[in-house]
Write an enzyme that holds these catalytic residues in place. Structure first.
Site, short mmCIF file in Angstrom:
data_model
loop_
_atom_site.label_atom_id
_atom_site.label_comp_id
_atom_site.label_asym_id
_atom_site.label_seq_id
_atom_site.Cartn_x
_atom_site.Cartn_y
_atom_site.Cartn_z
N ARG A 3 0.73 -1.05 0.00
CA ARG A 3 0.04 -0.13 0.09
C ARG A 3 0.84 1.28 -0.02
NH1 ARG A 3 -4.00 -1.02 5.05
NH2 ARG A 3 -3.67 1.00 5.11
N HIS A 49 -12.00 -1.83 -2.51
CA HIS A 49 -11.05 -1.31 -1.42
C HIS A 49 -11.90 -0.87 0.00
CE1 HIS A 49 -7.07 0.58 -1.00
NE2 HIS A 49 -7.56 1.57 -0.16
N TYR A 93 -20.16 17.22 -3.51
CA TYR A 93 -20.26 18.56 -4.25
C TYR A 93 -19.35 18.26 -5.46
CZ TYR A 93 -22.19 20.56 -0.22
OH TYR A 93 -23.02 20.87 0.90
#
Length: 454
Positions: A3, A49, A93
Site C-alpha cells: 500500500r 478497497h 459536491y
C-alpha cells in the site's frame, strides 16, 4: 508495504489502481459526462478497497490536482483544492471523470493484457497491475512510508522519459550520463529552478537515492525612480503558498529579514508574490539569497526510487533500471494482447469458413435444419464441420441469409487472414516487438510533448 510503495510497472498504489478501474467500470472516459465523486468513492470502497471513504476521496482529489501531479489522471469539476493548501469540497459536491493519461494506463484491459485477481469479497475481479502505456511512475512521481522503508519520487517530463525509453530500446545498457542528458532532472508541476549540480543529479539517478535543491523562479520589476520589486512566479513543489507568505511575514516581524520591507500576494490564476526591498540600494540577488536561506523559497526535494519490482519485491532502482522494468512490462502486454487478438481471429475465421459452406449449400442446409430432430450432428457429418461452425450456422438469423453473400465473407476472411499473418510475425521475433513498442512510445511522446497543452 504494497500500500505504501508504487508498482514499478504502472507507477500506482492499489488505491489509485482501484479508483481508475472503478471509473472505467462507470464508463467515465475522457469524452463522457462527469459523475459525482461520491459515486466513484462508493464503488471503490464497496467493491474493491474496504477502507475509509475519506482516505479514498483524498487519493482521488490528489489525482485531479494539476499542482500536485504533473499529468493528472482525474479530470475534476468543482473545488478540488488549491496551491494555498485549502481543502477540496466534500465528495457530494465535486464531480470527476478520467483524463487521457488514465485512458492510456488502462488501454488493453479487455484484451487479456494483465492478470486479474478476485476482490476482497470474491464477488468480482480487479487487475493486479494496469497495462500502463504511459511512463506514470516517473512522470507523476509517488511518495509513501511503509514499515522500515519509504519512497519519494518527484514528477518528470513525459516527453523526456519517452526519449530515454526509446534510447534504452536501442541500447539497453546505456550509460547513466547519456540518460541524464535526455532526462536532465525532475519537472515539477509548480515550476521552480533546480540548482543542484549535474554530478549530484547523475549520482542520484545512478543509485536511486539523492535530493534536488529547488528554488522559486523570480524576476525584478522596475517601479520607477530607481526603485524595483521582486516578483516570484513559480514556487518549489509541494510548498503551500499561503504558509510560505505567513512564514516570511513572521521572519520580518522577528527582524530576521532586514533587507525586506514588505511582501504581498497578488496571485490570480498564476502565482505572483511581490517582495519589496527595504531600500532602492538593496541588491536583489542578495535579498533573495537571504530568503532562500531562511524560507521555503528554496526547498530540498528528496529522491528515493524504492519501488516494487514486478509488483512484489521492494528495491531501490536507478533511472535506467526503472525505465527498463516499464519497457519489459510493455513488451509483455504487447505479446499478451497480440495472442488474445490471434485467438479471436482464429475463432472468427473458423466461423466464416462454416458460413461459406452454408452459403454454398444453402438449400441442403435448410432442408437438414427443417427435417432433422437433431440437425447439428447431421450438419457436422454431411459437411465435415466443427462443433463451433455447426453452432454458428444454427444460431444464424434468417435475415442474415440476405447479407450472407459470398464476396462479403471472402473479403472479411482475407482481411482477417492478413491481420493474423502480421500478428504471428509480431509474436515471434523480439526486434519486431521492440519496433511496435517504440511506435507506441513515439505516439505518447507526440501527445505529451513539451509544446502540448495539458
Amino acid at each position: 508495504m504494497h500500500r505504501a510503495l508504487p508498482d514499478a510497472r504502472d507507477g500506482l498504489k492499489p488505491v489509485h489502481r482501484r479508483l481508475l478501474y472503478a471509473m472505467r467500470q462507470l464508463r467515465l472516459d475522457p469524452g463522457s459526462g462527469f459523475k459525482k465523486s461520491a459515486r466513484v468513492v462508493g464503488d471503490v470502497i464497496g467493491k474493491y478497497h474496504p477502507h475509509g471513504d475519506q482516505s479514498v476521496y483524498d487519493a482521488l482529489v490528489r489525482l485531479a490536482q494539476d499542482f500536485a501531479v504533473r499529468y493528472p489522471l482525474v479530470d475534476g469539476q468543482g473545488n478540488f483544492g488549491n496551491v494555498d493548501g485549502d481543502n477540496a469540497a466534500a465528495m457530494r459536491y465535486t464531480e470527476a471523470r478520467m483524463t487521457e493519461v488514465a485512458r492510456l494506463l488502462l488501454d488493453g484491459l479487455d484484451e487479456n493484457a494483465v492478470d486479474f485477481r478476485a476482490t476482497y469479497d470474491g464477488e468480482e475481479e480487479e487487475p493486479i497491475v494496469l497495462p500502463g502505456a504511459f511512463p506514470n511512475l516517473l512522470a507523476n512521481g509517488s511518495a509513501g512510508i511503509a514499515v522500515g522503508m519509504a519512497t519519494s519520487i518527484p514528477p518528470h517530463n513525459a516527453a523526456e522519459l519517452c526519449d530515454a525509453a526509446l534510447h534504452l530500446i536501442k541500447t539497453p545498457n546505456a550509460r547513466i550520463e547519456t540518460l541524464v542528458g535526455l532526462v536532465p532532472g525532475p519537472d515539477f508541476p509548480t515550476g521552480g529552478v533546480i540548482v543542484e549540480d549535474r554530478a549530484a543529479i547523475v549520482e542520484a539517478y545512478r543509485t536511486g537515492r539523492g535530493a534536488f535543491r529547488t528554488r522559486a523562479r523570480w524576476t525584478t520589476e522596475d517601479t520607477g525612480r530607481g526603485t524595483y520589486v521582486v516578483v516570484v512566479s513559480e514556487i518549489p513543489y509541494q510548498v503551500q503558498k499561503s504558509r510560505l507568505i505567513e512564514k516570511i511575514a513572521e521572519l520580518m516581524e522577528a527582524k530576521r529579514l532586514p533587507l525586506v520591507a514588505d511582501i504581498r500576494d497578488e496571485s490570480a490564476e498564476d502565482i505572483r508574490v511581490v517582495i519589496e526591498p527595504r531600500a532602492r540600494t538593496v541588491d536583489a540577488a542578495l535579498m533573495m539569497e537571504s530568503l532562500f536561506k531562511l524560507t521555503d523559497l528554496e526547498s530540498r526535494i528528496p529522491l528515493n526510487l524504492n519501488v516494487l519490482s514486478r509488483g512484489v519485491v521492494p528495491k531501490v532502482m536507478g533511472l535506467g533500471e526503472v525505465l527498463l522494468e516499464w519497457l519489459g512490462h510493455r513488451r509483455e502486454v504487447l505479446i499478451r494482447r497480440s495472442e488474445h487478438r490471434l485467438e479471436q481471429i482464429r475463432h472468427r475465421l473458423e466461423v466464416l469458413e462454416g458460413y461459406l459452406v452454408a452459403y454454398l449449400n444453402l438449400d441442403e442446409v435448410i432442408a437438414i435444419i427443417r427435417g432433422e430432430d437433431e440437425p447439428k450432428p447431421v450438419l457436422m457429418k454431411r459437411f465435415k464441420l466443427t462443433d463451433v461452425q455447426a453452432e454458428a450456422i444454427l444460431n444464424m438469423r434468417l435475415r442474415s441469409l440476405r447479407k450472407l453473400e459470398e464476396f462479403e465473407i471472402r473479403g472479411e476472411h482475407a482481411a482477417l487472414t492478413k491481420e493474423q499473418g502480421e500478428l504471428q510475425a509480431l509474436v515471434k521475433p523480439e526486434d519486431r516487438q521492440w519496433a511496435a513498442i517504440a511506435d507506441e512510445i513515439r505516439a505518447v511522446r507526440k501527445t505529451f510533448g513539451p509544446d502540448t497543452p495539458l
